[in-house]
Motif scaffolding. Sequence first.
Motif, mmCIF file in Angstrom:
data_model
loop_
_atom_site.group_PDB
_atom_site.id
_atom_site.type_symbol
_atom_site.label_atom_id
_atom_site.label_comp_id
_atom_site.label_asym_id
_atom_site.label_seq_id
_atom_site.Cartn_x
_atom_site.Cartn_y
_atom_site.Cartn_z
ATOM 1 N N PRO A 104 -15.450 22.106 9.324
ATOM 2 C CA PRO A 104 -14.105 21.905 9.865
ATOM 3 C C PRO A 104 -13.058 22.360 8.860
ATOM 4 N N SER A 105 -11.938 22.840 9.362
ATOM 5 C CA SER A 105 -10.848 23.228 8.463
ATOM 6 C C SER A 105 -10.100 21.985 8.002
ATOM 7 N N LEU A 106 -9.532 22.052 6.807
ATOM 8 C CA LEU A 106 -8.775 20.940 6.252
ATOM 9 C C LEU A 106 -7.287 21.249 6.323
ATOM 10 N N THR A 107 -6.526 20.320 6.869
ATOM 11 C CA THR A 107 -5.081 20.509 6.958
ATOM 12 C C THR A 107 -4.470 20.673 5.580
ATOM 13 N N SER A 108 -4.987 19.927 4.610
ATOM 14 C CA SER A 108 -4.432 20.004 3.257
ATOM 15 C C SER A 108 -4.596 21.402 2.663
ATOM 16 N N THR A 109 -5.692 22.086 3.005
ATOM 17 C CA THR A 109 -5.907 23.449 2.509
ATOM 18 C C THR A 109 -4.801 24.373 3.002
ATOM 19 N N THR A 110 -4.484 24.264 4.285
ATOM 20 C CA THR A 110 -3.412 25.084 4.862
ATOM 21 C C THR A 110 -2.073 24.767 4.224
ATOM 22 N N LEU A 111 -1.800 23.475 4.018
ATOM 23 C CA LEU A 111 -0.523 23.070 3.440
ATOM 24 C C LEU A 111 -0.364 23.566 2.002
ATOM 25 N N LEU A 112 -1.490 23.744 1.315
ATOM 26 C CA LEU A 112 -1.444 24.248 -0.059
ATOM 27 C C LEU A 112 -1.435 25.774 -0.117
ATOM 28 N N GLY A 113 -1.491 26.425 1.049
ATOM 29 C CA GLY A 113 -1.457 27.880 1.092
ATOM 30 C C GLY A 113 -2.750 28.524 0.652
ATOM 31 N N GLU A 114 -3.874 27.798 0.746
ATOM 32 C CA GLU A 114 -5.167 28.326 0.325
ATOM 33 C C GLU A 114 -5.969 28.769 1.538
ATOM 34 N N ASN A 115 -7.042 29.537 1.281
ATOM 35 C CA ASN A 115 -7.964 29.880 2.363
ATOM 36 C C ASN A 115 -9.288 29.158 2.141
ATOM 37 N N ASP A 116 -10.231 29.363 3.047
ATOM 38 C CA ASP A 116 -11.517 28.673 2.988
ATOM 39 C C ASP A 116 -12.624 29.538 2.392
#
Length: 524
Positions: A104-116
């Motif tokens: 699953p994708s993490l909302t915090s990752t998106t908010l930090l401007g990072e990718n998976d």
Amino acid sequence: MDTWHLLLAAILLILLPFLVVFGAGDSRRRRLPPGPPSLPLIGSTVWLTNSLADAVPLLRRLIARHGPVVSLRVGSTRLLVFVADRRLAHAALVERGAALADRPSLTSTTLLGENDNLISRASYGATWRLLRRNLVSEMLHPSRVRLFSPARSWVRRVLIEKLRESGDSGAVVGTFQYAMFCLLVLMCFGERLDEPAVRAVAAAQRDALLYMSSKMAVFAFFPAITRHVFRRRLLTAHALRRRQKELFLPLINARRKFKKSHGGGVAGGEARKETTFEHSYVDTLLDIRLPDADSVNVGDRALTDDEMVNLCSEFLNAGTDTTSTALQWIMAELVKNPSIQSKLHDEINSKITTTTGADIDGEVTEEDTHNMPYLKAVILEGLRKHPPGHMVLPHKAAEEIEIGGYVIPKGTTVNFMVAEMGRDEKEWEKPMEFIPERFLAGGDGEGVDVTGSKGIRMMPFGVGRRICAGLNIAMLHLEYFVANMVREFEWKEVAGDEVDFAEKTEFTTVMAKPLRARLVPRRT
């Protein structure tokens, strides 16, 4: 009440005139796993009094009430399912592995401007396969693992020296962590750093790891609001990432220069420094080319600096925190069970190399440990009773599947209760006792397969397609360092400061009261 619970209470008061139990009819119609009632926007009502970052005690209560498959909702749309039964886990992760191989994708990752683009977080696809194949073939293949044997021997000497220096203080946990960072930093960056540099990397890693695991879960709930309410948490997370980058990039760039001047990272040509190692994880990352639809040459994009830093951070976390946590639990059990420690010491002394010069500095070699069945039993029993992670990293259902007679919709986050399986009294005799003999001939754990390919009895490394790639090297490190610590010292309880097996959740599940031990040198 903290800020998070005050925010939820405020939202609940606003919505109170309109609230109805949410999703109950849908659960009956679609046979979703049982769980607590839910409310619009908030999800399961338990979030009013519990934190997502420390959900294990809550899940144990729900499993005791509802059975081995339970569900929770986060917000109005996200469904989380937790499985505590080993047979259901095998059916889901091994027999139908592809259906749960995604993350699953993490909302915090998106908010930090990072990718998976990490092995642990990447979606099940080309990028994940490329990153994992690189790690397995270039760092974890037996031929590569043997390259780092001198590094492990050096770290063993560092560990023993630091334990001697601890004297009567009895504090050992920090020593375990420091030693593991010495080893993994060398493997990652190809450079044997001095103590201040290693401790700086260790501090940056642990600060980021503990903050991300304890403070960022709040963004799973209506991020459009929480990103503003908890803006300071995002700023702190960004600062922690910057600190990692400041420390890692000079090491990565130094390795880039070394690799270029030494023809692929293997020593040759001009002499290299004594502290520079011939191979490193960074070397392999410099060669990677990722598939990139935005690139002119599809499939020929180098990793960015941020991606390199995050992959190095992942490598360090995977090999340090889990291993040092496991070492703490295992040594705590040996302190508490002196007869087991004595039996292990007897095996070590009977199996160590006795050829001329091989035992000159008291090392139990890696080759020695291959012929120590009781040592392996001690390690397995430690991982069964005290798995560093009480849950594996979450999986995502790529399609609608069934687990235990319940429907798991596509996109559902599914996790597995590792500790519950290893401590199941229906499967293990006296599961809360430390009995290494269970893994020897005639024991209830004889022949157990930690990969879970044929059946799951315990799964400290996960199972299936997303099983921990470092399983074998983790076992090597645990066996090697435990054997050497037991041969060097007799581990005893500190008077008035007995071992306490209470647990605390950090990134891993650690001892709430860190281990202290009185170390009596065995050799003079």
